[in-house]
Design a protein around this motif. Sequence first.
Motif, PDB file in Angstrom:
ATOM      1  N   GLY A 104      25.557  21.565  27.411  1.00  0.00           N
ATOM      2  CA  GLY A 104      26.879  21.547  28.855  1.00  0.00           C
ATOM      3  C   GLY A 104      27.985  20.953  27.658  1.00  0.00           C
ATOM      4  N   THR A 105      28.748  21.041  28.504  1.00  0.00           N
ATOM      5  CA  THR A 105      29.651  20.638  27.747  1.00  0.00           C
ATOM      6  C   THR A 105      30.467  18.928  27.946  1.00  0.00           C
ATOM      7  N   PHE A 106      31.115  18.828  26.948  1.00  0.00           N
ATOM      8  CA  PHE A 106      31.541  17.271  26.970  1.00  0.00           C
ATOM      9  C   PHE A 106      32.842  16.846  26.471  1.00  0.00           C
ATOM     10  N   ILE A 107      33.521  16.555  27.401  1.00  0.00           N
ATOM     11  CA  ILE A 107      35.132  16.632  26.365  1.00  0.00           C
ATOM     12  C   ILE A 107      35.238  15.044  26.303  1.00  0.00           C
ATOM     13  N   ILE A 108      35.720  13.998  25.097  1.00  0.00           N
ATOM     14  CA  ILE A 108      36.026  12.762  24.948  1.00  0.00           C
ATOM     15  C   ILE A 108      37.403  12.853  24.314  1.00  0.00           C
ATOM     16  N   GLY A 109      37.918  11.567  25.009  1.00  0.00           N
ATOM     17  CA  GLY A 109      38.937  11.310  23.946  1.00  0.00           C
ATOM     18  C   GLY A 109      38.889   9.181  23.686  1.00  0.00           C
ATOM     19  N   VAL A 134      31.385  20.043  21.932  1.00  0.00           N
ATOM     20  CA  VAL A 134      31.841  18.442  22.446  1.00  0.00           C
ATOM     21  C   VAL A 134      33.256  18.950  21.887  1.00  0.00           C
ATOM     22  N   ILE A 135      34.972  18.299  22.834  1.00  0.00           N
ATOM     23  CA  ILE A 135      35.314  18.831  23.209  1.00  0.00           C
ATOM     24  C   ILE A 135      35.898  17.537  22.646  1.00  0.00           C
ATOM     25  N   ALA A 149      41.718  19.635  29.646  1.00  0.00           N
ATOM     26  CA  ALA A 149      40.332  20.510  29.379  1.00  0.00           C
ATOM     27  C   ALA A 149      39.522  20.269  29.971  1.00  0.00           C
ATOM     28  N   ILE A 150      39.388  19.851  30.559  1.00  0.00           N
ATOM     29  CA  ILE A 150      38.311  19.643  32.693  1.00  0.00           C
ATOM     30  C   ILE A 150      39.052  21.060  33.188  1.00  0.00           C
ATOM     31  N   LYS A 151      39.962  21.241  33.775  1.00  0.00           N
ATOM     32  CA  LYS A 151      40.063  23.202  33.416  1.00  0.00           C
ATOM     33  C   LYS A 151      39.666  24.015  33.466  1.00  0.00           C
ATOM     34  N   GLU A 152      39.915  23.804  31.761  1.00  0.00           N
ATOM     35  CA  GLU A 152      39.469  25.183  31.043  1.00  0.00           C
ATOM     36  C   GLU A 152      37.850  24.942  30.313  1.00  0.00           C
TER      37      GLU A 152
END
Length: 223
Positions: A104-109, A134-135, A149-152
């Motif tokens: 899956g994809t995980f966005i972090i900041g 990971v983004i 980022a979620i939209k993408e």
Amino acid sequence: MKDELLKKLSACVEFGKTNKAALYPPQMKGEDGADEITSQLLDEGVGAQEILTGGLMPGMEKVGIKFRENKIFVPQVLMSAKAMGMSMVHLKPFFTSGAAKQKGTFIIGTVQGDLHDIGKNLVAMMVEGSGYKVIDLGTDCLAEKYIAAIKENPGAAVGLSALLTTTMVNMEQITKDIKAVFPETLVTIGGAPVNDDFCLKIGADNYSADPQGVVDFLNTKIA
């Protein structure tokens, strides 16, 4: 031969052996590292997926557990990250082409107003080594940055990091803004000043005190 190489790759990640020239760790001096072993595996026709799940992930899991139990510390984890990165250089083309799949994809900041990134980087590295794309959005991230980022990346989970009590308050607004646009998006938070009570208060889905906790949460909810 394949199983032996996967076991060696796992050890390279666990102990931070990047390549043959690396002097660290001392007990593996002169041995092939993650760089060479990944190349050997690919040359033998082993798929990127199997190298990830059979070599990198077991090594990263050991790193995560050791870190949680205070048996190793940040410098050793960073060396493991470097070893994993050497391997991923070879594997990423297979994942980006679709020839191999990630969980899956995980966005972090790190949230708005906070420039600390060591904790964020450790989580990102551990999650990537556990089979996720990971983004990393970097530091000082506004809600808009996460939402874009979620939209993408539909269906991605989001990680919010903060080290300061003065910036943890921004987590609440960012979480609310994300949930307003994407109610189903999973939000996990972490950092020195936050805890389970704060997680509940701001409407996030998970709090983890260490990187392995984030991996466990994602594995339960996504994988």
